[in-house]
Design a protein around this motif. Structure first.
Motif, short mmCIF file in Angstrom:
data_model
loop_
_atom_site.label_atom_id
_atom_site.label_comp_id
_atom_site.label_asym_id
_atom_site.label_seq_id
_atom_site.Cartn_x
_atom_site.Cartn_y
_atom_site.Cartn_z
N HIS A 39 -1.76 1.46 19.75
CA HIS A 39 -1.79 0.23 18.95
C HIS A 39 -2.82 0.26 17.83
N PHE A 40 -3.91 1.03 18.03
CA PHE A 40 -4.92 1.10 16.97
C PHE A 40 -4.35 1.79 15.73
N ALA A 41 -3.71 2.96 15.95
CA ALA A 41 -3.11 3.69 14.83
C ALA A 41 -2.05 2.84 14.16
N HIS A 42 -1.28 2.12 14.97
CA HIS A 42 -0.21 1.31 14.42
C HIS A 42 -0.77 0.17 13.56
N GLU A 43 -1.82 -0.48 14.06
CA GLU A 43 -2.41 -1.59 13.30
C GLU A 43 -3.06 -1.12 12.00
N LEU A 44 -3.70 0.06 12.08
CA LEU A 44 -4.33 0.62 10.88
C LEU A 44 -3.26 0.92 9.83
N SER A 45 -2.19 1.57 10.27
CA SER A 45 -1.11 1.94 9.36
C SER A 45 -0.44 0.70 8.77
N GLU A 46 -0.23 -0.31 9.60
CA GLU A 46 0.35 -1.58 9.14
C GLU A 46 -0.55 -2.25 8.10
N ALA A 47 -1.88 -2.23 8.39
CA ALA A 47 -2.83 -2.89 7.49
C ALA A 47 -2.82 -2.24 6.11
N VAL A 48 -2.66 -0.90 6.08
CA VAL A 48 -2.62 -0.19 4.80
C VAL A 48 -1.36 -0.60 4.01
N GLU A 49 -0.24 -0.68 4.71
CA GLU A 49 1.02 -1.07 4.04
C GLU A 49 0.97 -2.52 3.56
N GLN A 50 0.45 -3.40 4.46
CA GLN A 50 0.40 -4.84 4.18
C GLN A 50 -0.42 -5.15 2.94
N VAL A 51 -1.57 -4.46 2.82
CA VAL A 51 -2.47 -4.78 1.72
C VAL A 51 -1.79 -4.51 0.38
N ARG B 28 -15.27 -0.63 0.56
CA ARG B 28 -15.07 0.26 -0.58
C ARG B 28 -13.73 1.00 -0.43
N LEU B 29 -13.45 1.49 0.78
CA LEU B 29 -12.20 2.22 1.02
C LEU B 29 -11.00 1.30 0.82
N ALA B 30 -11.10 0.06 1.34
CA ALA B 30 -9.97 -0.88 1.25
C ALA B 30 -9.66 -1.21 -0.20
N TYR B 31 -10.70 -1.47 -1.00
CA TYR B 31 -10.47 -1.76 -2.42
C TYR B 31 -9.87 -0.54 -3.13
N HIS B 32 -10.29 0.66 -2.70
CA HIS B 32 -9.72 1.88 -3.30
C HIS B 32 -8.23 1.99 -2.99
N ILE B 33 -7.87 1.72 -1.74
CA ILE B 33 -6.45 1.78 -1.34
C ILE B 33 -5.66 0.75 -2.13
N LEU B 34 -6.24 -0.43 -2.34
CA LEU B 34 -5.57 -1.50 -3.07
C LEU B 34 -5.33 -1.11 -4.53
N LYS B 35 -6.31 -0.39 -5.10
CA LYS B 35 -6.20 0.01 -6.51
C LYS B 35 -5.28 1.21 -6.71
N SER B 36 -5.10 2.02 -5.64
CA SER B 36 -4.33 3.27 -5.77
C SER B 36 -2.84 2.98 -5.95
N PRO B 37 -2.10 4.00 -6.43
CA PRO B 37 -0.65 3.81 -6.57
C PRO B 37 0.01 3.57 -5.21
N GLU B 38 1.14 2.89 -5.24
CA GLU B 38 1.90 2.53 -4.03
C GLU B 38 2.11 3.73 -3.10
N HIS B 39 2.50 4.89 -3.67
CA HIS B 39 2.87 6.05 -2.83
C HIS B 39 1.67 6.59 -2.04
N PHE B 40 0.44 6.42 -2.57
CA PHE B 40 -0.73 6.90 -1.83
C PHE B 40 -0.91 6.11 -0.53
N ALA B 41 -0.85 4.77 -0.66
CA ALA B 41 -1.00 3.91 0.52
C ALA B 41 0.12 4.21 1.51
N HIS B 42 1.33 4.42 1.00
CA HIS B 42 2.46 4.67 1.88
C HIS B 42 2.29 6.00 2.62
#
Lengths: 205, 205
Positions: A39-51, B28-42
């Motif tokens: 569930h940790f990996a899943h939540e992390l991955s979801e959070a990246v997509e959601q943002v 810092r990492l979260a803002y970087h992911i937010l700024k990056s192109p869609e495919h990187f986060a995916h």
């Protein structure tokens, strides 16, 4: 770090693209994710997509907003409309907010001028800033002061000089946040440029 | 760091659960992911899911394997069967492999004994280790040496003592990797316990 497992190597590769995360740290993080519960990996991955899915730019100040068309700072009726704070990145806003010293509106440039890296005024949100000030000058709620809260580096300085000239011609009172000795700072350890600036901008007691 | 955007705060929260990533770095990492192109986060999010989906424990040495039932070290016919290297974590194997000094088989304990944290021999892969050695003693390919490559901390030391006793009673030649001054290390900066161990275990020239 190479693990010889394609999925793990791919994760290490992706993590090492993050700022400040080298190959070794990426390896440590990847092994941690592998060891953690599902569930940790899943939540992390979801959070990246959601943002990426939920957060977008505010149509007014170019900061980030999630649920509304405009961000919470642009829509807050309690904030003053006559002072505008210009920052480089949306993350700078949380820092300024945590200081509690500013209750006006924000404008995010999304970077700073850097001729060497090919960042010109057209790449930043400078035109919308000028338009916003011009509109305020013809309307009821005039912006009386623009505070430039940009980084104290070469790019920040270049942008400050550029904006000060344009805004000065528009007759707007333009200020820049103070640079000097940080609170708790020991003069022994402050570099000479900061100290020079601190003496130059000394405050009458 | 609080951004007041639910998705961004959630990502910061998830990232700060990773080892060595504090709240500020997570921001810092979260803002970087937010700024990056869609495919990187995916791709990052996919890589996190994939690693949990594809990688599992090797049925023989308890290291990680991706495509096969057994890992590449257990199935490699060129590796010697008579020397077994015992490590705490699967990530230790890549380190030892990069030294190029070992061409035998591995066995992963998945931790080290720590009575204070409630980690007992039953929580580690010690029983399968004993069984593996016992089977080799009755079969054709006898394990003649077990190298303990465990961490040089209290838990590692405890586990080494525990295993040395059991393996000694089974008549297996048990060794431990050397502890001493690291290559390139300056004696001025080495702590006294390491230096004591280096002198104790000095090598005849």
């Amino acid at each position: 770090m190479v693990s010889n497992l394609p999925s793990l190597d791919k994760l290490i590769h992706e993590l090492s693209k993050l700022p400040g995360i080298g190959n070794k740290t990426a390896g440590r993080l990847a092994y941690h994710i592998l060891k953690s519960p599902e569930h940790f990996a899943h939540e992390l991955s979801e959070a990246v997509e959601q943002v990426k899915r939920n957060v977008r730019e505010c149509s007014h100040c170019y900061s980030y907003t999630e649920t509304e068309e405009q961000c919470m700072y642009c829509t807050d009726p309690k904030r003053s409309n006559d002072v505008l704070c210009v920052v480089e990145d949306p993350s700078d806003i949380s820092r300024i907010e945590s200081s509690g010293a500013f209750r006006g509106r924000y404008h995010v440039l999304h970077g700073a001028l850097s001729p060497l890296d090919g960042v010109t005024p057209q790449d930043l949100k400078i035109d919308p800033l000028i338009q916003k000030i011009r509109e305020s000058q013809t309307g009821d709620e005039c912006i009386t002061e623009v505070i430039l809260a940009l980084d104290a580096d070469l790019e920040g300085d270049t942008t400050v000089l550029y904006l000060a000239k344009i805004l000065g011609e528009m007759g707007v009172n333009t200020t820049r946040i103070a640079h000097g000795v940080p609170i708790g700072g020991d003069i022994d350890y402050i570099d000479f440029r900061t100290l020079g600036r601190a003496i130059e901008n000394r405050v009458q007691l």
